[in-house]
Design a protein around this motif. Sequence first.
Motif, PDB file in Angstrom:
ATOM      1  N   LYS A  56       0.825  -1.112   0.162  1.00 41.02           N
ATOM      2  CA  LYS A  56       0.082  -0.045  -0.049  1.00 41.02           C
ATOM      3  C   LYS A  56       0.843   1.178  -0.213  1.00 41.02           C
TER       4      LYS A  56
ATOM      5  N   MET B 287      -1.143   4.194  -1.110  1.00 44.35           N
ATOM      6  CA  MET B 287      -2.037   5.286  -1.168  1.00 44.35           C
ATOM      7  C   MET B 287      -2.406   5.891   0.288  1.00 44.35           C
TER       8      MET B 287
ATOM      9  N   TYR C 269      -4.334   6.272   2.605  1.00 44.42           N
ATOM     10  CA  TYR C 269      -5.646   5.962   3.299  1.00 44.42           C
ATOM     11  C   TYR C 269      -5.885   6.811   4.351  1.00 44.42           C
ATOM     12  N   SER C 270      -7.120   7.015   4.862  1.00 46.21           N
ATOM     13  CA  SER C 270      -7.354   7.845   6.096  1.00 46.21           C
ATOM     14  C   SER C 270      -6.630   7.346   7.165  1.00 46.21           C
TER      15      SER C 270
ATOM     16  N   ALA D 226     -15.035   2.782  -3.198  1.00 48.40           N
ATOM     17  CA  ALA D 226     -14.391   2.924  -2.112  1.00 48.40           C
ATOM     18  C   ALA D 226     -14.664   4.499  -1.604  1.00 48.40           C
TER      19      ALA D 226
ATOM     20  N   GLU E 195     -14.122   7.490   1.547  1.00 45.94           N
ATOM     21  CA  GLU E 195     -13.109   8.028   2.655  1.00 45.94           C
ATOM     22  C   GLU E 195     -13.722   7.716   3.999  1.00 45.94           C
TER      23      GLU E 195
ATOM     24  N   GLU F 275     -13.795   2.666   3.519  1.00 47.58           N
ATOM     25  CA  GLU F 275     -13.065   1.711   2.806  1.00 47.58           C
ATOM     26  C   GLU F 275     -11.720   2.562   2.526  1.00 47.58           C
ATOM     27  N   CYS F 276     -11.329   3.488   2.634  1.00 48.68           N
ATOM     28  CA  CYS F 276     -10.035   4.348   2.346  1.00 48.68           C
ATOM     29  C   CYS F 276      -9.845   5.480   3.369  1.00 48.68           C
TER      30      CYS F 276
END
Length: 171
Positions: free
Chosen positions: A41, A43, A45-46, A165, A167, A170-171
């Motif tokens: 990973k 990206m 992600y939150s 997805a 926020e 899922e991300c």
Amino acid sequence: MKKGYIHIYTGNGKGKTTAALGLALRAVCAGKKVFFGQFVKGMKYSEVKAEEYLPNFEIHQFGKNCFIYNAPTEEDIELAEKGLKICERVLNSGEYDIVVLDELNIALYYNLLSIERILEILENRAEHVEVIITGRYAPKELIDIADLVTEMNEVKHYYTKGVMAREGIEC
């Protein structure tokens, strides 16, 4: 904690990383120190913002901005190997109570890392360190040494209806 156990969250259903994050939150709230390493990973992600809100929580990503859809590239392999070296140091240091190896199973599935090396690192970690390993396709060798294995199975998912997805979910 005198003895740390090995957890595996695997399967084709949603929730493996989410479960690991929930355990990490619980641990931090109990005064424990958590290292969260995300393989494959890159990206944003939150959860990468969690360090701003949670004391004793550290997160690192060892992947590119996109997921592996075909054969992995040399860069994918290099990032995974670099991440594994960091995680090995963390596991041996004894500085952290919980170490999450997020998507390690995917890194193994794509042959970015060797199962033999992972088994050796887990065997030689500081005794009190609890390890959480996530990702689909958990290899039998990891399942065999794990103390807890949970398989998430997809029964129904809104993704099949075109929901992308979101926020914070899922991300």
